[in-house]
Design a protein around this motif. Structure first.
Motif, PDB file in Angstrom:
ATOM      1  N   UNK A  55       2.402   0.151  16.645  1.00 43.87           N
ATOM      2  CA  UNK A  55       2.336  -1.085  15.858  1.00 43.87           C
ATOM      3  C   UNK A  55       1.397  -0.990  14.675  1.00 43.87           C
ATOM      4  N   UNK A  56       0.313  -0.245  14.822  1.00 39.81           N
ATOM      5  CA  UNK A  56      -0.640  -0.110  13.714  1.00 39.81           C
ATOM      6  C   UNK A  56       0.006   0.599  12.531  1.00 39.81           C
ATOM      7  N   UNK A  57       0.821   1.629  12.811  1.00 38.55           N
ATOM      8  CA  UNK A  57       1.498   2.350  11.729  1.00 38.55           C
ATOM      9  C   UNK A  57       2.542   1.466  11.043  1.00 38.55           C
ATOM     10  N   UNK A  58       3.205   0.641  11.818  1.00 37.03           N
ATOM     11  CA  UNK A  58       4.173  -0.297  11.240  1.00 37.03           C
ATOM     12  C   UNK A  58       3.452  -1.319  10.366  1.00 37.03           C
ATOM     13  N   UNK A  59       2.353  -1.864  10.861  1.00 36.23           N
ATOM     14  CA  UNK A  59       1.576  -2.841  10.106  1.00 36.23           C
ATOM     15  C   UNK A  59       1.022  -2.222   8.826  1.00 36.23           C
ATOM     16  N   UNK A  60       0.526  -0.996   8.918  1.00 38.90           N
ATOM     17  CA  UNK A  60       0.012  -0.295   7.744  1.00 38.90           C
ATOM     18  C   UNK A  60       1.118  -0.081   6.717  1.00 38.90           C
ATOM     19  N   UNK A  61       2.295   0.308   7.167  1.00 36.84           N
ATOM     20  CA  UNK A  61       3.424   0.510   6.254  1.00 36.84           C
ATOM     21  C   UNK A  61       3.847  -0.779   5.572  1.00 36.84           C
ATOM     22  N   UNK A  62       3.902  -1.861   6.323  1.00 33.88           N
ATOM     23  CA  UNK A  62       4.267  -3.156   5.735  1.00 33.88           C
ATOM     24  C   UNK A  62       3.207  -3.628   4.737  1.00 33.88           C
ATOM     25  N   UNK A  63       1.941  -3.421   5.075  1.00 36.21           N
ATOM     26  CA  UNK A  63       0.854  -3.793   4.164  1.00 36.21           C
ATOM     27  C   UNK A  63       0.945  -2.980   2.871  1.00 36.21           C
ATOM     28  N   UNK A  64       1.232  -1.675   3.001  1.00 30.84           N
ATOM     29  CA  UNK A  64       1.366  -0.820   1.815  1.00 30.84           C
ATOM     30  C   UNK A  64       2.466  -1.331   0.890  1.00 30.84           C
ATOM     31  N   UNK A  65       3.593  -1.699   1.464  1.00 33.29           N
ATOM     32  CA  UNK A  65       4.717  -2.192   0.667  1.00 33.29           C
ATOM     33  C   UNK A  65       4.354  -3.509  -0.023  1.00 33.29           C
ATOM     34  N   UNK A  66       3.750  -4.419   0.692  1.00 34.26           N
ATOM     35  CA  UNK A  66       3.362  -5.714   0.111  1.00 34.26           C
ATOM     36  C   UNK A  66       2.329  -5.532  -0.992  1.00 34.26           C
ATOM     37  N   UNK A  67       1.301  -4.734  -0.727  1.00 36.02           N
ATOM     38  CA  UNK A  67       0.262  -4.491  -1.740  1.00 36.02           C
ATOM     39  C   UNK A  67       0.871  -3.841  -2.971  1.00 36.02           C
ATOM     40  N   UNK A  68       1.763  -2.877  -2.774  1.00 36.26           N
ATOM     41  CA  UNK A  68       2.403  -2.207  -3.909  1.00 36.26           C
ATOM     42  C   UNK A  68       3.194  -3.189  -4.762  1.00 36.26           C
ATOM     43  N   UNK A  69       3.940  -4.089  -4.129  1.00 34.85           N
ATOM     44  CA  UNK A  69       4.719  -5.081  -4.880  1.00 34.85           C
ATOM     45  C   UNK A  69       3.798  -6.018  -5.670  1.00 34.85           C
ATOM     46  N   UNK A  70       2.702  -6.430  -5.059  1.00 41.79           N
ATOM     47  CA  UNK A  70       1.746  -7.292  -5.759  1.00 41.79           C
ATOM     48  C   UNK A  70       1.093  -6.554  -6.921  1.00 41.79           C
ATOM     49  N   UNK A  71       0.717  -5.291  -6.680  1.00 39.27           N
ATOM     50  CA  UNK A  71       0.031  -4.504  -7.704  1.00 39.27           C
ATOM     51  C   UNK A  71       0.955  -4.168  -8.871  1.00 39.27           C
ATOM     52  N   UNK A  72       2.211  -3.909  -8.581  1.00 46.29           N
ATOM     53  CA  UNK A  72       3.188  -3.608  -9.631  1.00 46.29           C
ATOM     54  C   UNK A  72       3.246  -4.709 -10.692  1.00 46.29           C
ATOM     55  N   UNK A  73       3.068  -5.944 -10.267  1.00 44.75           N
ATOM     56  CA  UNK A  73       3.116  -7.062 -11.209  1.00 44.75           C
ATOM     57  C   UNK A  73       2.091  -6.926 -12.329  1.00 44.75           C
ATOM     58  N   UNK A  74       0.945  -6.328 -12.020  1.00 44.73           N
ATOM     59  CA  UNK A  74      -0.091  -6.159 -13.040  1.00 44.73           C
ATOM     60  C   UNK A  74       0.397  -5.213 -14.130  1.00 44.73           C
ATOM     61  N   UNK A  75       1.042  -4.129 -13.729  1.00 42.31           N
ATOM     62  CA  UNK A  75       1.563  -3.179 -14.703  1.00 42.31           C
ATOM     63  C   UNK A  75       2.749  -3.723 -15.476  1.00 42.31           C
ATOM     64  N   UNK A  76       3.667  -4.374 -14.784  1.00 45.37           N
ATOM     65  CA  UNK A  76       4.843  -4.904 -15.489  1.00 45.37           C
ATOM     66  C   UNK A  76       4.453  -6.048 -16.420  1.00 45.37           C
ATOM     67  N   UNK A  77       3.458  -6.819 -16.051  1.00 46.03           N
ATOM     68  CA  UNK A  77       2.992  -7.886 -16.954  1.00 46.03           C
ATOM     69  C   UNK A  77       2.422  -7.288 -18.225  1.00 46.03           C
ATOM     70  N   UNK A  78       1.687  -6.199 -18.091  1.00 46.06           N
ATOM     71  CA  UNK A  78       1.078  -5.567 -19.260  1.00 46.06           C
ATOM     72  C   UNK A  78       2.113  -4.910 -20.161  1.00 46.06           C
ATOM     73  N   UNK A  79       3.013  -4.126 -19.570  1.00 43.58           N
ATOM     74  CA  UNK A  79       3.901  -3.289 -20.384  1.00 43.58           C
ATOM     75  C   UNK A  79       5.296  -3.860 -20.596  1.00 43.58           C
ATOM     76  N   UNK A  80       5.780  -4.652 -19.667  1.00 42.42           N
ATOM     77  CA  UNK A  80       7.143  -5.172 -19.768  1.00 42.42           C
ATOM     78  C   UNK A  80       7.187  -6.670 -20.053  1.00 42.42           C
TER      79      UNK A  80
END
Length: 133
Positions: free
Chosen positions: A9-34
């Motif tokens: 379960x910890x690996x699943x939770x870590x994977x889901x957290x990684x995906x969510x954080x990545x989607x949130x973080x991507x917004x910073x780059x797309x806001x700047x460049x796109x």
């Protein structure tokens, strides 16, 4: 103390957290460049600038993190970017992150260090290519 998560379960939770954080973080780059989502302070931003470089790092790093590809080195680069963002963009505005607006940069930096140390969790392409997940 017994874990509240089932085996794996910890690996699943870590994977889901990684995906969510990545989607949130991507917004910073797309806001700047796109320009999406629109943030007025990024209107007219030049690619060859510190913020332009940050946007490129955020898009590429966010996509790699989302896919779980080269997760550990990507997370180290992103954590370093957050240190630079804090020092350059926030620290000069006051001693406390609450006052200088730097909390998000620090939180992202800590989370990226977590991924650098703990790996990508489940749902990562690193696992398909024999990377140390």
């Amino acid at each position: 103390m017994a874990s509240l998560l089932p085996p794996g379960g910890a690996q699943t939770l870590l994977g889901l957290a990684r995906i969510l954080i990545a989607l949130l973080f991507l917004q910073h780059g797309t806001a700047k460049l796109l320009g999406f989502p629109h943030v007025a302070m990024f209107d007219g931003l030049k690619l060859v600038s510190l913020l332009g470089l940050a946007g490129a790092i955020e898009i590429l790093g966010g996509l790699l993190l989302l896919l779980g590809l080269f997760t550990r080195p990507t997370a180290i680069v992103l954590a370093a970017e957050m240190v630079v963002a804090y020092v350059v963009g926030h620290a000069g505005r006051g001693a406390l992150p609450l006052h200088n607006g730097g909390e998000l940069a620090l939180v992202y930096g800590v989370v990226f260090l977590l991924f650098a140390l703990a790996g990508p969790g489940r749902f990562a392409l690193d696992r398909l290519f024999g990377g140390r997940a």
